[in-house]
Write an enzyme that holds these catalytic residues in place. Sequence first.
Site, mmCIF file in Angstrom:
data_model
loop_
_atom_site.group_PDB
_atom_site.id
_atom_site.type_symbol
_atom_site.label_atom_id
_atom_site.label_comp_id
_atom_site.label_asym_id
_atom_site.label_seq_id
_atom_site.Cartn_x
_atom_site.Cartn_y
_atom_site.Cartn_z
ATOM 1 N N ARG A 151 0.849 -1.188 0.000
ATOM 2 C CA ARG A 151 0.000 0.000 0.000
ATOM 3 C C ARG A 151 0.882 1.236 0.000
ATOM 4 O O ARG A 151 1.975 1.239 0.610
ATOM 5 C CB ARG A 151 -0.887 0.033 1.257
ATOM 6 C CG ARG A 151 -2.036 -0.969 1.240
ATOM 7 C CD ARG A 151 -3.112 -0.607 0.217
ATOM 8 N NE ARG A 151 -4.244 -1.509 0.209
ATOM 9 C CZ ARG A 151 -4.387 -2.567 -0.600
ATOM 10 N NH1 ARG A 151 -3.454 -2.853 -1.490
ATOM 11 N NH2 ARG A 151 -5.466 -3.311 -0.546
ATOM 12 N N HIS A 208 -0.951 -0.189 -9.678
ATOM 13 C CA HIS A 208 -1.646 -1.066 -8.712
ATOM 14 C C HIS A 208 -2.207 -2.312 -9.420
ATOM 15 O O HIS A 208 -3.400 -2.602 -9.338
ATOM 16 C CB HIS A 208 -2.755 -0.296 -7.981
ATOM 17 C CG HIS A 208 -3.174 -0.942 -6.691
ATOM 18 N ND1 HIS A 208 -3.561 -0.258 -5.574
ATOM 19 C CD2 HIS A 208 -3.271 -2.254 -6.339
ATOM 20 C CE1 HIS A 208 -3.887 -1.089 -4.604
ATOM 21 N NE2 HIS A 208 -3.711 -2.327 -5.052
HETATM 22 P P1 NDP Z 1 -1.690 -11.575 5.103
HETATM 23 O O1 NDP Z 1 -2.642 -11.014 6.101
HETATM 24 O O2 NDP Z 1 -1.852 -12.976 4.655
HETATM 25 O O3 NDP Z 1 -0.197 -11.416 5.651
HETATM 26 C C1 NDP Z 1 0.276 -10.270 6.266
HETATM 27 C C2 NDP Z 1 1.685 -10.508 6.760
HETATM 28 O O4 NDP Z 1 2.198 -9.294 7.315
HETATM 29 C C3 NDP Z 1 1.753 -11.573 7.874
HETATM 30 O O5 NDP Z 1 2.900 -12.347 7.720
HETATM 31 C C4 NDP Z 1 1.830 -10.715 9.139
HETATM 32 O O6 NDP Z 1 2.496 -11.366 10.223
HETATM 33 C C5 NDP Z 1 2.687 -9.556 8.640
HETATM 34 N N1 NDP Z 1 2.512 -8.370 9.479
HETATM 35 C C6 NDP Z 1 1.379 -7.685 9.754
HETATM 36 N N2 NDP Z 1 1.626 -6.644 10.578
HETATM 37 C C7 NDP Z 1 2.954 -6.698 10.850
HETATM 38 C C8 NDP Z 1 3.814 -5.914 11.667
HETATM 39 N N3 NDP Z 1 3.371 -4.870 12.369
HETATM 40 N N4 NDP Z 1 5.114 -6.262 11.713
HETATM 41 C C9 NDP Z 1 5.586 -7.325 11.021
HETATM 42 N N5 NDP Z 1 4.826 -8.120 10.240
HETATM 43 C C10 NDP Z 1 3.523 -7.793 10.165
HETATM 44 O O7 NDP Z 1 -1.723 -10.593 3.848
HETATM 45 P P2 NDP Z 1 -1.487 -10.919 2.302
HETATM 46 O O8 NDP Z 1 -0.163 -11.564 2.147
HETATM 47 O O9 NDP Z 1 -2.676 -11.597 1.738
HETATM 48 O O10 NDP Z 1 -1.488 -9.443 1.702
HETATM 49 C C11 NDP Z 1 -0.608 -8.441 2.168
HETATM 50 C C12 NDP Z 1 -1.013 -7.089 1.616
HETATM 51 O O11 NDP Z 1 -0.704 -7.009 0.244
HETATM 52 C C13 NDP Z 1 -2.522 -6.780 1.653
HETATM 53 O O12 NDP Z 1 -2.923 -6.347 2.938
HETATM 54 C C14 NDP Z 1 -2.648 -5.697 0.607
HETATM 55 O O13 NDP Z 1 -2.503 -4.437 1.197
HETATM 56 C C15 NDP Z 1 -1.477 -5.960 -0.342
HETATM 57 N N6 NDP Z 1 -1.934 -6.388 -1.668
HETATM 58 C C16 NDP Z 1 -1.549 -5.681 -2.760
HETATM 59 C C17 NDP Z 1 -1.929 -6.068 -4.015
HETATM 60 C C18 NDP Z 1 -1.498 -5.349 -5.228
HETATM 61 O O14 NDP Z 1 -2.004 -5.651 -6.317
HETATM 62 N N7 NDP Z 1 -0.594 -4.400 -5.129
HETATM 63 C C19 NDP Z 1 -2.766 -7.253 -4.226
HETATM 64 C C20 NDP Z 1 -3.099 -7.950 -3.017
HETATM 65 C C21 NDP Z 1 -2.695 -7.508 -1.784
HETATM 66 P P3 NDP Z 1 1.846 -12.678 10.918
HETATM 67 O O15 NDP Z 1 1.953 -13.748 9.853
HETATM 68 O O16 NDP Z 1 2.708 -12.949 12.065
HETATM 69 O O17 NDP Z 1 0.431 -12.314 11.225
HETATM 70 C C1 OXD Z 2 -5.746 -6.166 -2.781
HETATM 71 C C2 OXD Z 2 -5.283 -5.278 -3.862
HETATM 72 O O1 OXD Z 2 -5.610 -5.815 -1.608
HETATM 73 O O2 OXD Z 2 -5.555 -5.588 -5.053
HETATM 74 O O3 OXD Z 2 -6.276 -7.246 -3.118
HETATM 75 O O4 OXD Z 2 -4.611 -4.294 -3.599
#
Ligand code: NDP
Ligand code: OXD
Length: 313
Positions: free
Chosen positions: A228, A276
């Site tokens: 993001r 994006h």
């Molecule tokens: P998940 O919820 O599956 O994973 C999030 C990860 O981040 C977990 O490993 C979590 O740790 C870690 N995390 C969260 N907060 C912290 C913190 N404060 N410090 C350290 N680690 C942290 O999310 P996804 O992998 O599914 O997606 C991640 C993000 O990618 C989405 O929220 C979205 O914003 C973005 N995204 C972007 C897209 C694009 O097209 N650009 C498409 C899809 C998603 P733990 O495992 O320990 O909980």
């Molecule tokens: C998502 C994205 O969060 O596309 O799925 O950014």
Amino acid sequence: MPITCAVYLPKDDKTNGWVAKLKAALPEAYTVLPMSDVTDPASVDYAIVWMPPAGMLAGLPNLKAIVSIAAGIDHLLADPQLPKDVPIIRTIGNDLTQRMREFIALHVLRMHRDQRRMDTAQIESRWDPVTVPPANYRKVGLMGLGNLGKAAAQTLAMLGYQVRGWSNSMKEIEGVTCYAGAEGFDAFLDGLDTLVCLLPLTEATTGLLNAGTFAKLAPGAQLLNAARGGHMVEDDLIPALESGQLSHATLDVFAVEPLPADHPFWRHPQITVTPHIASMIDQATGVSIIAANLQAFEAGEALDALCTPGKGY
Ligand code: NDP
Ligand code: OXD
């Protein structure tokens, strides 16, 4: 009683496309309509939304769940009136994870292999050979080891990179050196050649890509943000590129989207901008995931896509 699903996306034509496909994918017991056609807010069981205006969801008193048409849920949590006790189902799945794997591999390699230089040389019909060390000499760090970060880390490890990962809770992933929590952050960053952000946007992760973080990476490090825009302090990027602390940044996400035409990132020679699209959901894939999730949720089945209340992602 029909199960009523109201759909909202900021653009009406997009909303109508999702409505038509969801109607076709769901059994007859489900009524699907655009949010703008809802006459009785109390009848809505599910809100299926992307970037709903603040207060919209609070106006639906009998919601069983809110479906985020995205993996991220920051677009929902930004609403101060979001009903706190309604479960949130995010949209995740193998296709989306695969797309992110491809995007991360493509851009980590592009930056590492200095492909921008070749592209520029070709435009100028200039033969400009350059040699770079192979992947096994390079340390790449993934911020976030969830659905997307873990898959991306495994892909980069397969390509031969020395891969590190950072998450809230400690993980064990073959081929990836894992770090966790605020106490593990500096050791994770120390001397990385490439930093990749795949974190959810929360209070704790906002602004983590900043001058202090860049200073802990190897000189000339490369940055890839596919999470993001709010993860990066945008004003810190160009100074880090101009000082040589960073050599290139690839950005898929921005504080303001679409990125305004006069934004300096568009024209900076060391910045690659993508709109994006890292793992952009298409309607057919999204509809099949959402239809399956709704039916599983109605049937009381466990769902990986259900967010933990209060966790923020
Ligand atoms: P998940 O919820 O599956 O994973 C999030 C990860 O981040 C977990 O490993 C979590 O740790 C870690 N995390 C969260 N907060 C912290 C913190 N404060 N410090 C350290 N680690 C942290 O999310 P996804 O992998 O599914 O997606 C991640 C993000 O990618 C989405 O929220 C979205 O914003 C973005 N995204 C972007 C897209 C694009 O097209 N650009 C498409 C899809 C998603 P733990 O495992 O320990 O909980
Ligand atoms: C998502 C994205 O969060 O596309 O799925 O950014």
